[in-house]
Each structure stands twice: as structure tokens, then as C-alpha cells.
Design an enzyme around this catalytic site. Structure first.
Site: not given
Length: 723
Positions: A33-34, A220-221, A251, A599
Site C-alpha cells: 500500500k505505502t 491513506d487508511e 481492516q 501480521r
């Protein structure tokens, strides 16, 4: 192909190059994503579609903003100046300083922190002669923040969002608070967004200015946005409509702090013709982990849908383990043993994490790792015995056990508030010094001699009597009963129940866990000595450590090995989501489970116990429904309490059948005892001493103990003393 695009997969490149019009990038866990966000930012600049100051880029944390700034600079070959890149609050503060005069402020306005906000609200409530004990200022502050998060100014609160604070006067106090802020030329954090949304809605000049200023918006997010953040973005995007939101509906786990998953779910409706790009190639985890996570989250109805798959060739790995254990103590031993084995085999402790649903769960693992000498860190919080509410409760216990403990007495004499101010404390200290008494005994002396007058005298007389009663309970019924009584009767539990801050429920859970910890010890003195030794143990400040944190705190992190304990109904999903019924809360719990599993890079180990102790009593537990939603082909089951057949956990509306399922689970899970203890047998229990069995129900025994009366315990906790 330019170098900065060379390493992108097909979906990532599509997300980067789709620059015009609204775009929603559904970025699954570990899908880069980043990288997509920063490459898209650089691509807009390198293709000369906009200058740096024409791109508005919004993040949720300063850390994420710094990382994006650095990555963009690396692609561009050096720092980029003039960026509108930062958090929602920092960007709105920058905007608001330009237009401050239009909302009754000057550009030098102050931004109040939480303490200043609370102090100001207390002044307003004092002027209105509001009883703080009945209507805590914290509760009003939380309510005002909720209104601001939803974009409500004073006078705009709909009936369905009203509050019963102070018999319905909360909105009146909200208006007074806002007026007082203007008089002080100040705002709070909620105002930064609220006032900018108000300006963009009501001032056409301000809105037109930013429509001209920003050609592109990057977010973002997006799944974590609340309503006022959503309004701000929608208003700004009405200009060029070149808004790109990156997020993952699977998420979205922060509804408790105002996040609205509907914001991302309705993106296509808000922006007709929007392009949806799904990033599904995961570069973090093995195939079994991804299969398990994708299968689990597919049970949610409120999602846009995507399926993670490995983005690398070497994605085969170990199956996801599901370990069924007899009780929570065995769970802690199992996790500790596995970590110790991994450590000895050369695995870095920095690559191992224990992720719990609630903070109170860390205690058992902390104590086990301390016993084994395994270094650990609590991420995003304090160690169990360092937490405020635990230190407060232990201070009460220290005074109970040792009235001469002046440090503990000073901590709790005015906690909760009893009106013991500086003058009263001076009186206590002077009396203690001149009579060579402890502060506790000085209080007893002053109370008996009428040294405190009026309301304070009555309050401290009551405290003296309470301590006498609690010591009686300690002697007659043990430390657990005494602790539970003192926490309730002192008003300490009520203080946290009245506190409306997001962490208050967690503090109450921690206090319950303290009671569970105390039940392991025969005497209060033994427990206090244990706590002193535990808190004295210091791990080295540097070097590798196991990470321990809540699932909420783990989002965005990754580890080679992840332990996920406590997967039982009522723990995870938590009891609140079950009690509320319906799907919304339960689906957020399932998203939290998805976050936990994803994770893990190499190993995901899920654990559940057949029995957990609630206060001093053991209660049977059933496995989380999330375990039965995992695909069997990627699961390896093991453990001392392993069910022979798969079973589906009950839904929130199926409690009548829960008891029957629980019986079936116990029949399969409980290890058989070779020698049953018959009625009439004399037995010994570590806590309750000697007694005689008066009734037996399978492994549950009703025992008449010689010193503590009748109690029901599990047979595994007693030793037979005859034949």
C-alpha cells in the site's frame, strides 16, 4: 518503463497510473500500500500533471507522513518542497490559521490539549453547580468529542444523537464551551476539522480557493476516517474530483474511536464512475496464512470483497496451528515454552509477537516470560503491574496488609476523590510526626478525636470503618474477597464506570485480571511480595525482545511468528459484541481476527482454553466461532484439550443451545481423571485447606471446607487425603 514503475505488479501499476477521476485502491494486508501511494505521488509530479503544492496528501499519523515524504524524495532524487502532506489535524490547522477571522479567531489561536479542555469544562460545570460525582466532566468531554467527530456544531445535534448528561443539558454546555474557546482565542483538536468543514460548507470563497489550489487528493487508511474527516474530503474533492483513497475495508477496526466503515463501502456511490483497483498479491505471509485469513474474512457481509494470494514464489509454509488447551494457565505455559524453544533455535525475539484481544490478557504471559527469563516489551502500553489502575488497587492492598505504608496511603486516601486536600494532608502529616504514627493511624486518631469536621470528618470516619471491615474480610474469607469488596465499596470501580474515556472498560478488565492473579496466592503477603519481585525485574534496554500488544495496536506491523491466544467466545469475539446482537459488532471482531492472522509472515499460532478463571472461580469456555470459520486444509490442530470433531460456535442469538454445546465440548476436551474422588472423601485445596466432598457432578466437586465453608471446585485442584 521508467525505473520507479519497474518493480510494480500489474494491479499496483494500475493504481499508480489511474491519475484522473476518483479512484479507490483496496489494498489488502501486505500488498504494498505505502509503495503504491508514494509512487503515485511521485508519478503525478514526474509526469508534470501538478506542482508539489497542488497535491493534498492526507495520513493518519505523523510517522506515516514522514515516511511518505522521505519515499517521495527518494524517487524524485531529493527533498520536495511546498508539499501539502500531513495528518488531518495538521493540514486543517494550517488551513484554519489562514481563515481564522471568519470563525471568530485570530491566526495565533492556541490548540488546547486534553488537560486544558477538561479544566475548561470543569469551570463551566462548576458555574452551573453540576455535581462532578454524578456527572463527571470526562463524560461530557467524550460526548462533545463524539459530536465533533460527526460534524455537529452546537444547535445542530439531531434528536437521535442527544445526551442525557446532566438531565439533557450537554448541548447547552457544549455551546458554552465553544463560546469560552472563542473568548480564549483557542480551539481543541476536534475544532480543527469541525471549523474547516463549517467554513467549506458555508463560505463559497474558501471552498473555491481550495478547489483551485488542489488538483489531486491522496488519502491513506481511508477505512479509518470518521464522519467529519469524510465531509472534509468530500467537500475538497468536488473541484477536480481527482481523489484517490487507499484503504482496506477488511481492516476497519476502530469504530470505538469514531471510524465509519461505511465511508469506504459507499465510495462508488459518493463518486459515480469511480475506478476500483484491488491489490491482492501479498508479499508478507505464506500461502496457508493467507488462505486462512481470506477464508475467515469471507464470512463478513459488509465488505467490498477481495482475496489475498501470495505475491512471491516461495510462499509455501507451515499450516496455521490451532492449539486447544485445558486452561488459561496451560496456555501461558505453552506460549512461553514455544517462545523459549524458538529462541534457543536461533529465532530473533524481535520477530515474535503475542497479540491479545484485551490488555488484561498480557499478565499471564508477562509472568511466564519473566519466569523463563525471556525479554519482552509491551507495545503501546504499560506492563500489567505498572498500569495506573493496578498500582492504585495494589496500594489499597498494601495499606490493608501494612497500615504503616505511608506511600501507599498517600496514593489512595483521596482516590476516588474524598475531599482530602492540602490542608487535611498537612494535618495528617503533622499528627503522624508528633505522635510517631503512620499516616493511616494518624487518620484513625484524628477521626476518633474529632480532628476533622463536617463532611470530610464523616467521609474519613467511613474510610476508617471500611478498612476495619476489609481487614475482617481478609482474615475470614481471604484476599480475593477483600479486594473485590474494597474496590466496590471504596467507589474505585464506580469511578472508572463513570469515566467515558475509551480506555475505561479496559481498566475495569485489568482490575478483574488482578483479582484472578490474586487467587493464585494463599495470603495477601505472598501476593504483594510476588508483585514487588516482578516489578523489580528489569530487562535490558537494548537487545531483542518479544513484542506483546493488543490486536488493535498490531495493525501495520509484521512478525515471523505470531501467537494469538484467548480465541474463545466472550473473549474473542468479546462479550460486548455478542450481547449487542446483530452483525455490525461481530463483523468488526472478525476484521480484528483477520488483522491478527495477517501480521504473521511464517507462523500463526492460535490458542484457546477450555477453562478460564473469572475472579476466583473457574468457568468453562468454548472455542471462538472464528476457529471453526478457518479452512481445515490449512489448519493443524493439537493440544491437551483437542475436540474430536469440529463444532460451530453459537451465534449471539443462540444462547439456549450454548449449554448443550458446552457439555459436548467438555466431554470431548476434558482429560479423564484416572481416580474419581467420591462423595465423603477428605481432600486438600491449596487455597481453602482441608474439607470433605459432599457432592460430585462429573469433575466438579462441592466441598465443605473446614475453614471457609462450602465451595464448588474442579477435582484437578484438590488432593485426596484418605484411601
Amino acid at each position: 518503463m521508467s525505473d520507479y514503475l519497474a518493480g510494480l505488479n500489474t494491479a499496483q501499476r494500475e493504481a499508480v497510473e489511474a491519475t484522473e477521476g476518483p479512484v479507490l485502491v483496496l489494498a489488502g494486508a501486505g500488498t504494498g500500500k505505502t509503495r503504491v501511494l508514494t509512487t503515485r505521488f511521485a508519478h503525478i509530479l514526474l509526469s508534470r500533471r501538478a506542482f508539489p503544492n497542488q497535491i493534498l496528501s492526507v495520513t493518519f499519523t505523523n510517522k506515516a507522513a514522514r515516511e511518505m515524504r522521505e519515499r517521495v524524495g527518494k524517487i524524485m532524487g531529493g527533498p520536495v518542497e511546498g508539499l501539502w502532506l500531513g495528518t488531518f489535524h495538521s493540514l486543517c490547522a494550517r488551513m484554519l490559521r489562514r481563515w481564522a477571522d471568519r470563525v471568530g479567531l485570530t491566526s495565533s489561536f492556541s490548540i488546547l490539549d486534553t488537560d486544558d479542555q477538561l479544566r475548561l469544562l470543569k469551570q463551566i460545570l462548576e458555574d452551573a453547580k453540576i455535581d462532578f460525582k454524578r456527572w463527571p466532566p470526562n463524560a461530557l468531554m467524550a460526548q462533545i468529542q463524539r459530536w465533533k467527530d460527526k460534524g455537529f456544531m452546537p444547535g445542530q445535534i439531531p434528536a437521535g444523537e442527544s445526551s442525557d448528561f446532566a438531565d439533557g443539558r450537554a448541548e447547552e454546555f457544549y455551546a458554552g464551551y465553544q463560546t469560552r474557546l472563542r473568548q480564549l482565542n483557542a480551539v481543541d483538536f476536534g475544532d480543527l476539522l469541525l471549523l474547516m468543514v463549517h467554513l467549506l460548507k458555508t463560505d463559497a470563497e474558501v471552498l473555491a480557493h481550495y478547489h483551485r489550489a488542489f488538483r489531486y487528493i491522496l488519502v491513506d487508511e481511508y477505512q479509518d476516517t470518521n464522519l467529519v474527516q469524510y465531509y472534509w474530503l468530500r467537500l475538497l474533492a468536488q473541484g477536480h474530483k481527482n481523489i484517490c483513497c487507499v484503504g482496506d475495508d477488511d481492516q476497519s477496526i476502530y469504530s470505538w474511536r469514531g471510524a465509519e466503515i461505511e465511508n469506504i463501502l459507499k465510495f462508488e456511490r459518493d463518486f459515480p464512475g469511480a475506478k476500483i483497483v484491488r491489490l491482492e498479491a501479498n508479499y508478507r505471509s505464506t500461502r496457508p496464512i493467507l488462505t486462512a485469513a481470506s477464508h475467515l474474512i469471507s464470512h463478513n457481509e459488509g465488505r467490498l470483497g477481495k482475496t489475498l494470494h501470495p505475491g512471491r514464489n516461495d510462499a509455501d509454509g507451515e499450516k496455521v496451528e490451532v492449539i486447544s488447551l485445558w486452561d488459561s494457565e496451560e496456555e501461558a505455559r505453552s506460549v512461553g515454552g514455544r517462545i523459549e524453544s524458538l529462541w534457543r533455535a536461533g529465532h530473533s525475539l524481535d520477530e515474535i509477537a503475542i497479540l491479545v484481544r484485551a490488555g488484561f490478557q498480557t499478565r499471564a504471559f508477562e509472568e511466564r516470560l519473566l519466569t523463563l527469563g525471556v525479554p519482552y516489551r509491551i507495545v503501546g502500553g504499560l506492563r500489567f503491574y505498572e498500569r495506573q489502575e493496578i498500582r492504585d488497587a495494589i496500594a489499597y492492598l498494601r495499606v490493608l496488609a501494612q497500615p504503616a505504608d505511608d506511600l501507599a496511603f498517600e496514593r489512595i486516601v483521596n482516590l476516588p476523590k474524598r475531599g482530602v486536600g492540602e490542608s487535611a494532608m498537612r494535618n495528617l502529616h503533622e499528627t503522624a510526626r508528633t505522635t510517631d504514627l503512620s499516616l493511616h493511624d494518624a487518620m484513625v486518631k484524628l477521626v476518633s478525636e474529632g480532628g476533622f469536621k463536617g463532611k470530610l470528618g464523616a467521609t474519613l470516619r467511613g474510610l476508617v470503618e471500611q478498612f476495619q471491615a476489609w481487614r475482617g474480610l481478609l482474615e475470614a474469607q481471604g484476599p480475593v474477597v477483600a479486594l473485590d469488596a474494597l474496590l466496590e465499596e471504596s467507589g474505585y470501580i464506580a469511578m472508572w464506570k463513570a469515566d467515558k474515556s475509551p480506555d475505561a472498560p479496559g481498566r475495569l478488565e485489568n482490575l478483574k485480571e488482578l483479582s484472578r492473579a490474586l487467587a493464585d496466592f494463599e495470603t495477601l503477603a505472598q501476593f504483594l511480595e510476588h508483585v514487588a519481585l516482578v516489578t523489580e525485574v528489569e530487562t535490558e534496554s537494548d537487545g531483542a525482545k518479544v513484542s506483546m500488544m493488543t490486536l488493535h495496536g498490531a495493525k501495520g506491523l509484521e512478525f515471523d511468528t505470531v501467537f494469538l491466544p484467548g480465541w474463545e467466545e466472550g473473549v474473542f469475539p468479546n462479550q460486548r459484541s455478542l450481547d449487542e446482537g446483530g452483525n455490525k459488532s461481530l463483523e468488526e471482531e472478525r476484521r480484528l481476527a483477520y488483522v491478527g492472522i495477517t501480521r504473521a509472515k511464517q507462523r500463526a499460532i492460535i490458542l484457546h482454553a477450555a477453562n478460564r478463571r473469572i475472579y476466583a472461580n473457574w468457568q468453562s469456555s468454548i472455542p471462538s466461532r472464528f476457529i471453526e470459520e478457518l479452512p481445515e486444509e490449512v489448519i493443524r490442530r493439537s493440544g491437551s484439550a483437542q475436540p474430536q470433531t469440529a463444532r460451530k460456535a453459537p451465534s449471539a442469538t443462540q444462547f439456549p443451545v450454548q449449554a448443550r454445546r458446552l457439555e459436548a465440548w467438555e466431554a470431548q476436551a476434558r482429560p479423564a481423571r484416572a481416580n474419581k474422588i467420591p462423595v465423603g472423601a477428605r481432600v486438600f485445596h491449596q487455597k481453602f485447606g482441608y474439607g470433605r466432598v459432599i457432592a460430585a457432578d462429573d469433575d466438579r466437586l462441592d466441598i465443605d471446607f473446614e475453614t471457609s465453608g462450602e465451595k464448588r471446585v474442579l477435582d484437578r485442584f484438590v488432593e485426596r487425603q484418605d484411601g
